[in-house]
Motif scaffolding. Structure first.
Motif, short mmCIF file in Angstrom:
data_model
loop_
_atom_site.label_atom_id
_atom_site.label_comp_id
_atom_site.label_asym_id
_atom_site.label_seq_id
_atom_site.Cartn_x
_atom_site.Cartn_y
_atom_site.Cartn_z
N ASP A 70 0.81 -1.25 0.10
CA ASP A 70 -0.04 -0.06 -0.10
C ASP A 70 0.85 1.20 -0.11
O ASP A 70 0.43 2.44 -0.40
N GLY A 71 2.18 1.36 0.78
CA GLY A 71 2.67 2.48 0.88
C GLY A 71 3.96 2.84 0.17
O GLY A 71 4.18 4.09 -0.18
N PHE A 72 4.89 1.82 0.04
CA PHE A 72 6.10 2.29 -0.44
C PHE A 72 6.22 3.07 -1.65
O PHE A 72 5.63 2.61 -2.84
N GLY A 73 7.02 4.24 -1.51
CA GLY A 73 7.05 5.25 -2.88
C GLY A 73 5.79 5.96 -3.21
O GLY A 73 5.78 6.85 -3.84
N GLY A 74 4.65 5.59 -2.96
CA GLY A 74 3.55 6.08 -3.23
C GLY A 74 2.85 7.51 -2.53
O GLY A 74 3.63 7.74 -1.53
N ASP A 75 1.82 8.13 -2.94
CA ASP A 75 1.42 9.37 -2.16
C ASP A 75 0.39 8.89 -1.09
O ASP A 75 0.28 9.59 0.03
N ASP A 76 -0.04 7.85 -1.38
CA ASP A 76 -1.26 7.28 -0.26
C ASP A 76 -0.74 6.01 0.49
O ASP A 76 0.18 5.40 0.14
N ASN A 77 -1.45 5.96 1.80
CA ASN A 77 -1.08 4.79 2.56
C ASN A 77 -2.16 4.41 3.26
O ASN A 77 -3.30 4.88 3.50
N ARG A 78 -2.13 3.12 3.59
CA ARG A 78 -3.14 2.52 4.74
C ARG A 78 -2.19 2.18 6.05
O ARG A 78 -1.32 1.34 6.03
N LEU A 79 -2.82 2.79 7.04
CA LEU A 79 -2.02 2.69 8.23
C LEU A 79 -2.89 2.20 9.57
O LEU A 79 -4.05 2.26 9.52
N VAL A 80 -2.44 1.23 10.20
CA VAL A 80 -3.15 0.69 11.51
C VAL A 80 -2.28 1.17 12.62
O VAL A 80 -1.03 0.75 12.61
N LEU A 81 -2.81 1.63 13.79
CA LEU A 81 -1.97 2.02 14.89
C LEU A 81 -1.96 0.79 15.97
O LEU A 81 -3.28 0.43 16.26
N PHE A 82 -1.02 0.41 16.51
CA PHE A 82 -1.26 -0.72 17.78
C PHE A 82 -0.55 -0.19 18.84
O PHE A 82 0.73 0.33 18.80
N ASP A 83 -1.27 -0.16 19.97
CA ASP A 83 -1.02 0.30 21.51
C ASP A 83 -1.48 -0.76 22.49
O ASP A 83 -1.93 -1.69 21.98
N ASP A 84 -1.12 0.00 23.63
CA ASP A 84 -1.70 -1.21 24.80
C ASP A 84 -3.14 -1.17 24.71
O ASP A 84 -3.82 -2.27 25.27
N GLN A 85 -4.08 -0.33 23.99
CA GLN A 85 -5.30 -0.51 23.93
C GLN A 85 -5.90 -1.27 22.76
O GLN A 85 -7.04 -1.63 22.51
N GLY A 86 -4.93 -1.94 21.98
CA GLY A 86 -5.43 -2.57 20.80
C GLY A 86 -5.00 -2.02 19.45
O GLY A 86 -4.13 -1.39 19.14
N SER A 87 -5.86 -2.07 18.54
CA SER A 87 -5.56 -1.55 17.09
C SER A 87 -6.49 -0.58 16.72
O SER A 87 -7.62 -0.70 17.32
N HIS A 88 -5.91 0.46 15.87
CA HIS A 88 -6.57 1.47 15.86
C HIS A 88 -6.48 1.72 13.94
O HIS A 88 -5.61 2.31 13.79
N PRO A 89 -7.21 1.18 13.12
CA PRO A 89 -7.35 1.20 11.70
C PRO A 89 -7.53 2.73 11.40
O PRO A 89 -8.57 3.28 11.76
N LEU A 90 -6.53 3.55 10.70
CA LEU A 90 -6.94 4.76 10.03
C LEU A 90 -7.69 4.49 8.70
O LEU A 90 -7.17 3.59 8.05
N THR A 91 -8.53 5.44 8.24
CA THR A 91 -9.00 5.55 7.06
C THR A 91 -8.00 5.83 6.00
O THR A 91 -7.31 6.66 6.05
N PRO A 92 -7.90 4.82 5.10
CA PRO A 92 -7.01 5.14 3.99
C PRO A 92 -6.98 6.41 3.48
O PRO A 92 -8.01 6.82 2.90
N ALA A 93 -5.95 7.16 3.31
CA ALA A 93 -6.06 8.66 2.92
C ALA A 93 -4.50 9.01 2.43
O ALA A 93 -3.57 7.97 2.42
N SER A 94 -4.13 10.17 2.04
CA SER A 94 -3.00 10.69 1.64
C SER A 94 -1.81 10.64 2.97
O SER A 94 -2.66 10.53 4.01
N LYS A 95 -0.58 10.52 2.71
CA LYS A 95 0.24 10.39 3.79
C LYS A 95 -0.06 11.56 4.62
O LYS A 95 0.42 11.45 5.72
N SER A 96 -0.32 12.91 3.97
CA SER A 96 -0.30 14.11 4.75
C SER A 96 -1.46 13.85 5.77
O SER A 96 -1.45 14.47 6.91
#
Ligand code: C5P
Length: 217
Positions: free
Chosen positions: A174-200
């Protein structure tokens, strides 16, 4: 209007690839563009942080108001980060650091006509993020996990191994080299998927999440 959720916080961030010399004109590197790290540096600056960006070789300009330190190899990046880590409040390791460097880098250009195929010997690089995370009184540490499969399992394992409170997972297709990305945050509370969007846009969401976790909201 950008809310100043990181006002006055000192942020240290790495971005881009590293370049590990084989000889004066050749080396081992990877396809990291630096865009995700630069977008986070910019978003953090806009959120009021004092930002130092330790950057591997990329074709990007430093975001306005961001102090950029240029480095080439993983060892250079390690030195630049360790010299600044204890005065940072937050450290975000976005760089795609080479796992190995060349142990027997040649002082002069390797020549084809001398003695057959050269043997390139590799030696492991220091894990910059794990070292900063192990500092007593060190900054709040955020890592990245670029994976091609099993994102949650690998990212959480990496978070626990490096003993960091937050890791950002991305599937590399999804991410390398492109303008858009798909990220999921993982912390002590579990996982938080972010809506796919621009890197900014993703950078701003990540900055907000870090501000919440570090109580500077
Ligand atoms: O262990 P791995 O390379 O998969 O972990 C990725 C995370 O660790 C990223 O945040 C990367 O910036 C950081 N890292 C580092 N130093 C290394 C290797 C990875 O800071 N030598």
């Amino acid at each position: 209007f950008v809310p100043k959720v990181l006002a006055g916080r000192r942020l240290l961030i790495t971005a881009g690839p590293t370049f590990e010399a084989i000889d004066p004109v050749r080396g081992i590197t990877n396809l990291s563009s630096g865009r995700m790290g630069y977008a986070i540096a910019r978003a953090a600056r806009q959120a009021g942080a004092e930002v130092t960006l330790v950057s591997g070789p990329v074709a990007l300009a430093a975001p306005p108001g961001v102090e950029r330190i240029d480095v080439r190899s993983a060892l250079d990046m390690h030195a630049a980060v360790m010299a600044r880590a204890t005065t940072a409040d937050i450290f975000i390791a976005v760089a795609a650091v080479a796992d190995y460097r060349v142990a027997n880098a040649a002082e002069h250009k390797l020549k084809k006509d001398h003695g057959g195929v050269p043997a390139i010997e590799l030696v492991e690089n220091p894990d910059i993020l794990a070292e900063v995370a192990a500092l007593a009184d060190g900054p709040f540490c955020v890592g990245f996990a670029a994976e091609s499969q099993n994102l949650e399992a690998y990212a959480q394992a990496k978070r626990h191994k490096k003993k960091i409170p937050l890791i950002v997972g991305n599937l590399i297709q999804d991410g390398f080299g492109g303008d858009d990305n798909r990220l999921v945050l993982f912390d002590d509370q579990g996982s938080h998927p972010l809506t796919p969007a621009s890197k900014s846009a993703l950078a701003t969401q990540l900055v907000d999440h870090i501000a919440k976790l570090t109580g500077s909201h």
